[in-house]
Design an enzyme around this catalytic site. Sequence first.
Site, PDB file in Angstrom:
ATOM      1  CB  CYS A   1      -0.903  -0.005   1.237  1.00 22.42           C
ATOM      2  SG  CYS A   1      -2.244   1.182   1.103  1.00 22.42           S
TER       3      CYS A   1
ATOM      4  CG  ASP B   1      -5.125  -0.873   9.353  1.00 25.16           C
ATOM      5  OD1 ASP B   1      -4.067  -1.232   9.907  1.00 25.16           O
ATOM      6  OD2 ASP B   1      -5.171   0.058   8.517  1.00 25.16           O
TER       7      ASP B   1
END
Length: 208
Positions: free
Chosen positions: A8, A128
Amino acid sequence: MPVTAKICGLNTANTLDAAIAGGASHVGFVFFPPSPRHLEFEFAQALAGRVPGRVGRVGVFVDPDDATIEAALTAIDIVQLHKTAPERVAAIRARARREVWAAVPVKRREDLAAAARLRGAADRILYDAKTPEGAALPGGMGLRFDWDLLNGFAHPLPWALSGGLDPANVREAISATGALLVDVSSGVETAPGVKDMDKITAFLKAIG
Ligand SMILES: O=C(O)c1ccccc1NCC(=O)[C@H](O)[C@H](O)COP(=O)(O)O
């Protein structure tokens, strides 16, 4: 089942190419101006053009409006949403006609209740680490949560594991959680927003 990875916050051609060459299943482009990984739409489009069809291009947004999503659509295949209510997640999914991932920030077991509310709204959950109250970013801070919290949890949707992963701990994270898709940002950087090709390669090797 092979484990796959999303790298990412890619923001240069070299590091994007390293992620692709190393076998990443997904690459992430961040559209959130406060982030050191934020991309302008035009540059994102140029990066997106380097990505082969087998690799999913994930656009990362924080409770975006329709215009922001619209502007990014030509550069992405998948929409990843942070801090977005389930009803809004569903509306974005219907409008964008893209696969949608929604982040569930985790610190305690009760945080996992948010996952069930995404059933029917999102295609995948990204567990997350919850960032501190008032933090500038809801992700990409290199924080990890207690992976044991996922033990025995009935996942309502396909899911991915994120938060504080790096080349040294990702194998253990996979063993502890059974994740089939892992996501990393800070763990393959030398400084916030500065990706490192060797670390990207090491991360992808570690999951293989
Ligand atoms: O990475 C960012 O700057 C970011 C900004 C705003 C919303 C989300 C963001 N990142 C989301 C991700 O998918 C990260 O890869 C994820 O939070 C893990 O980050 P890290 O703990 O640094 O590996």
